[in-house]
Design a protein around this motif. Structure first.
Motif: not given
Length: 476
Positions: A155-166
């Motif tokens: 989740t961190y690998l793929f969501e961090a650049p696009h999701n401020p909550s993660l």
């Protein structure tokens, strides 16, 4: 040609013992944990745009070690299908090409399952009771930790650049744990397609975990997990230095109880081979089952003996089999046949055979059987001794059990006592170890000779072995 085959078998045996040694398994657990920590570092550094070269170098070195380990396991495995059945996840986790794909690199975390199995097996060596009670808990928490760690990193690998909550590793791990427990995304919804797939996997994992803990499917899930995490990870034919009991009768459970009560042997696996019967498992149901293996087959067949690993066993006990109605002559004939086969397959094994008729002793001695016991003779001698002395049964009974009082031990001759007199050593043993020197046993011209209560002036030699009475093995 034959010498070359022997050398290969010798090397295989040495490698097999090395990879199954407790020190090697603890080292593997440590390396697996280091590898998992490096995966976390790699994901964090890559997401932040920092260099991961040093991490990649260390990870490559660890992967090389794991590949070498699995290659050795495959080479020494006698059944290649079983290797693939037991280690396919480990092989998948160390494949070099997975480093080319961001998500597949997380497969290296799957080796945590192997770390759990090795840890449980190590606990079993320390205390079988602890391993039996904690094995299932270790398995459950290992699976939960694997789900949380893998999904959190992905989740961190793929969501961090696009999701401020993660956008932090801590938030992603916390989201993964809460989503697993709640069965739905908690703390933020994934914004990418891969993130949604991860959330789906976590929710399914959460439902399964809930089912396991609430008992809805515990009858299936717990049994599967307990089998997978069983510290008795070796199959019967992979055992080493174990004890084989061929045949079964009413006294069989007493023999197993005595063996497991001995402090020097209570960690040895015991394989009981009895033809098409569940009598042994029922008679031994009150004992710790972690070291007991039951094999309901005919122990007079070569393929059966090879399957139970008779080539690698340290001791073989042949009982006068009473599992089927047979004459005494037929029961002794099966004992003799099994003894001949065992001595042929493994000449170095110690063999003790129970006979019903002393006249069958000749064949066993020629076969190389170490000790032959005729049960009725022994019991008759005990009765006669008790009648002659009007007692002494309690003293004999104490010596014949390891569960209380003094026992009989056989120890090698200390080099410092070679050339000295028997009586001097007897006095030394009594004063230093509170032990009685009962007899001297030696091998002369290939024949074992035992001198009970030898002359005081007997000169001791390096080939002699000491038979002593003591509460524990004396230290010389």
């Amino acid at each position: 040609m034959i010498e070359g085959v022997r050398n290969v078998l010798r090397i295989k045996g040495a490698i097999d013992r090395f990879i199954h040694a407790p020190q090697t398994e603890i080292a593997l657990v440590t390396l697996i944990l280091i590898s998992v920590v490096l995966v976390v570092f790699e994901v964090v550094l890559e997401t932040r745009g920092l260099t991961t070269r040093w991490v990649n170098h260390i990870q490559a070195g660890l992967t090389s070690i794991f590949i070498l380990e699995l290659s050795c396991r495959y080479w020494v495995a006698r059944k290649k299908r079983r290797f693939w059945r037991n280690y396919w996840l480990d092989v998948l986790a160390v494949m070099p090409m997975i480093t080319a794909f961001r998500l597949l690199r997380l497969l290296r975390i799957l080796r945590l399952l192997r770390a759990g199995i090795l840890l449980n097996r190590s606990l079993g060596r320390l205390s079988s009771a602890i391993a039996t009670s904690l094995g299932l808990q270790i398995g459950v928490f290992m699976v939960i930790g694997l789900i949380v760690l893998t999904s959190g990193l992905a989740t961190y690998l793929f969501e961090a650049p696009h999701n401020p909550s993660l956008n932090s590793l801590r938030d992603s791990m916390w989201w993964s744990f809460l989503s697993l427990v709640a069965g739905e995304p908690v703390g933020g919804d994934p914004q990418t397609d891969i993130g949604r797939v991860i959330a789906l996997v976590v929710m399914m994992g959460g439902l399964t975990t809930f089912a396991v803990f609430t008992g809805v499917v515990s009858a299936v899930m717990m049994r599967k997990l307990e089998t997978f995490m069983d510290f008795k990870a070796l199959e019967i034919d992979e055992l080493r230095d174990h004890i084989v009991i061929c045949g079964w009768n009413r006294g069989g459970h007493l023999i197993v109880e005595e063996l497991l009560a001995d402090g020097a042997m209570n960690r040895c696996a015991v394989v009981i081979v009895a033809e098409a019967t569940d009598e042994p498992s029922q008679a031994l149901s009150h004992l710790n089952q972690s070291q007991l293996y039951f094999y309901p087959e005919d122990y007079t067949k070569i393929d059966i003996l090879e399957t139970i690993g008779i080539n690698y066993a340290s001791r073989a006990i042949l009982l006068a089999d009473a599992t089927h109605p047979r004459t005494d002559q037929d029961r002794d004939a099966r004992t003799v046949l099994a003894a001949l086969t065992i001595e042929k397959l493994n000449p170095s094994i110690y063999t003790c055979a129970q006979l019903l008729d002393r006249r069958n002793d000749v064949q066993l001695k020629l076969a190389g059987v170490d000790d032959v016991i005729v049960t009725e003779e022994v019991s008759s001698h005990l009765i006669a001794t008790s009648a002659r002395n009007q007692g002494s049964v309690e003293a004999l009974a104490e010596l014949l059990t390891v569960q209380s009082g003094n026992q009989i031990y056989e120890v090698p001759m200390p080099p410092t006592w070679v050339g000295k007199e028997y009586w001097a050593l007897a006095q030394h043993l009594k004063q230093q170890s509170d032990a009685l020197l009962l007899a001297i046993e030696s091998i002369k011209q290939g024949e074992r000779i035992t001198q009970v209560n030898p002359p005081a002036s007997l000169i001791l030699s390096i080939e002699d072995r000491l038979v002593v009475i003591a509460q524990q093995v004396p230290r010389l």
